[in-house]
Design an enzyme around this catalytic site. Sequence first.
Site, mmCIF file in Angstrom:
data_model
loop_
_atom_site.group_PDB
_atom_site.id
_atom_site.type_symbol
_atom_site.label_atom_id
_atom_site.label_comp_id
_atom_site.label_asym_id
_atom_site.label_seq_id
_atom_site.Cartn_x
_atom_site.Cartn_y
_atom_site.Cartn_z
ATOM 1 N N TYR A 1 0.831 -1.219 0.000
ATOM 2 C CA TYR A 1 0.000 0.000 0.000
ATOM 3 C C TYR A 1 0.857 1.258 0.000
ATOM 4 O O TYR A 1 0.607 2.185 0.756
ATOM 5 C CB TYR A 1 -0.925 0.035 1.223
ATOM 6 C CG TYR A 1 -1.606 -1.286 1.536
ATOM 7 C CD1 TYR A 1 -2.664 -1.734 0.750
ATOM 8 C CD2 TYR A 1 -1.190 -2.066 2.609
ATOM 9 C CE1 TYR A 1 -3.289 -2.952 1.029
ATOM 10 C CE2 TYR A 1 -1.813 -3.279 2.890
ATOM 11 C CZ TYR A 1 -2.850 -3.708 2.104
ATOM 12 O OH TYR A 1 -3.458 -4.890 2.388
ATOM 13 N N TYR B 1 -12.411 -7.037 7.218
ATOM 14 C CA TYR B 1 -11.262 -7.175 6.323
ATOM 15 C C TYR B 1 -10.981 -8.665 6.148
ATOM 16 O O TYR B 1 -10.870 -9.398 7.139
ATOM 17 C CB TYR B 1 -10.009 -6.471 6.878
ATOM 18 C CG TYR B 1 -8.813 -6.705 5.993
ATOM 19 C CD1 TYR B 1 -8.645 -5.979 4.816
ATOM 20 C CD2 TYR B 1 -7.881 -7.705 6.286
ATOM 21 C CE1 TYR B 1 -7.585 -6.219 3.962
ATOM 22 C CE2 TYR B 1 -6.807 -7.957 5.442
ATOM 23 C CZ TYR B 1 -6.664 -7.209 4.283
ATOM 24 O OH TYR B 1 -5.611 -7.476 3.437
ATOM 25 N N ASP C 1 -13.531 -16.071 9.838
ATOM 26 C CA ASP C 1 -12.162 -15.731 9.465
ATOM 27 C C ASP C 1 -11.379 -15.460 10.756
ATOM 28 O O ASP C 1 -11.443 -14.375 11.323
ATOM 29 C CB ASP C 1 -12.196 -14.497 8.551
ATOM 30 C CG ASP C 1 -10.809 -14.021 8.149
ATOM 31 O OD1 ASP C 1 -9.822 -14.487 8.751
ATOM 32 O OD2 ASP C 1 -10.718 -13.170 7.251
ATOM 33 N N LYS D 1 -1.846 -16.126 9.444
ATOM 34 C CA LYS D 1 -0.987 -15.251 10.232
ATOM 35 C C LYS D 1 -0.111 -15.987 11.257
ATOM 36 O O LYS D 1 0.964 -16.429 10.897
ATOM 37 C CB LYS D 1 -1.818 -14.144 10.870
ATOM 38 C CG LYS D 1 -2.284 -13.126 9.822
ATOM 39 C CD LYS D 1 -2.535 -11.746 10.390
ATOM 40 C CE LYS D 1 -2.555 -10.710 9.278
ATOM 41 N NZ LYS D 1 -3.887 -10.443 8.723
#
Length: 459
Positions: free
Chosen positions: A39, A167, A273, A302
Amino acid sequence: MWCWSVLCLSWYPGEGMTLQQIAGDDWQDFERKHVWHPYASMVSPAPMFAVQRAEGVRLFLEDGRVLIDGMSSWWCAIHGYNVPELNAAATAQMQKMSHVMFGGLTHEPAARLAARLLEIAPDCMQHVFFADSGSVSVEVAIKMALQFWQAQGCEQKSRLLTIRHGYHGDTFGAMGVCDPVSGMHHLFARMLPEHLFADAPTACTDADWDTKGGDEAQIADFRDKIETHRGELAAVILEPIVQGAGGMRFYAPEFLRRVRTLCDANDVLLILDEIATGFGRTGRMFACEFAGIEPDIMCVGKALTGGYMTMAAVLTTARVVQGVHADANGEGAVLMHGPTFMANPLACAVALASINLLLASPWQQRVAEIEAQLKRELEPCRALPGVSDVRVLGAIGVVEMCEPVDMALVQPMFVELGVWLRPFGKLIYTMPPFIVDSKELRVITNAMNEVASVLSKSP
Ligand SMILES: *Cc1c(COP(=O)(O)O)cnc(C)c1O
């Protein structure tokens, strides 16, 4: 053409540079000009901090400075860095094989990791699909849900319902269920499927969990959408309890319980999630445990490998597996996904060692201690005029500012204060490695207080 060459000349001053030339001291300069960051602008790159090595909770910079890491490298490195147990697992596996394809072949690290995952996951999880990143695991979870209904002749059940502020990753399927405002919908609107977004529950602190969660108004929009669209909905997808990159918001377990009940009542699968929340971060092994509910499909990633390499997994129930293979069309239904590096043995071996290390540690006590200290030491921020909220859950501490944080100002300030923190939007937050000790955590919370106070003074 003309524009292009001018552009090239203006920002490729290293044109003609050979690999030999950059092998020396110039690599940071070369990197800045040629390597993209997440980003971030490639044409006017922000300053980068080069890390030479990392150990425990410390990042050692090339310029000699040492930073205490408050980010766990985007929430992955729960045991810190250069962990002897994980190094040993990687080294031992590497001497056997780093990788073999998973099509037609299998190996012990995959089997042992799957067994361990199913052991710690909610009871009804029975099957594991290994994916290569969190986003890809979300794609696979969505495919599972779509194929589940297709295989039973319900092709019209092909949309997803989620809540705002979510997200789920940066690939196209995942982007389609990210928050339509803070996500990237405006850039890719023409390419994204139109899913449904219900109001998110009010963000709360643990103090008001019970009261806010019991409120029927919280779930009204979600209830309305799932009941109206049940015939076209394949699944609901949510981050349980903690909405991460969409705003670091915590919501009441009661909301999640109601979602589970509504999914069952309306014949819609529930995908949780747990990529950010899994492996102890919230104080529970998985955040869905707060609500005492189980998903139909669950994504983990993660912290799965303790931050050593990229890997994720999709866990699911016997019912979903049977459904996917139900094969109403007589075509021999199988799940249509298979990444090149599926179940990479090196990643499997390290992930297994990481989970074993977590289970052998007093992680619940550690996370509870981190939580108590974060609450104590971040609380003073609440009194600052520039701060709109302070919230803590498990090893997650958030100071929400009233205005977006100026990264160009704040990033060097944190480095100056000896910590690595990376705010986004209005959020200054920490998710430290679980091995952080109270002195090190104090340095992190001091830095957060200091920066929040400086930002409160600047106009
Ligand atoms: C980080 C994250 C993802 C995406 O994972 P990647 O490994 O970056 O692709 C998906 N969902 C949640 C909740 C996440 O925090």
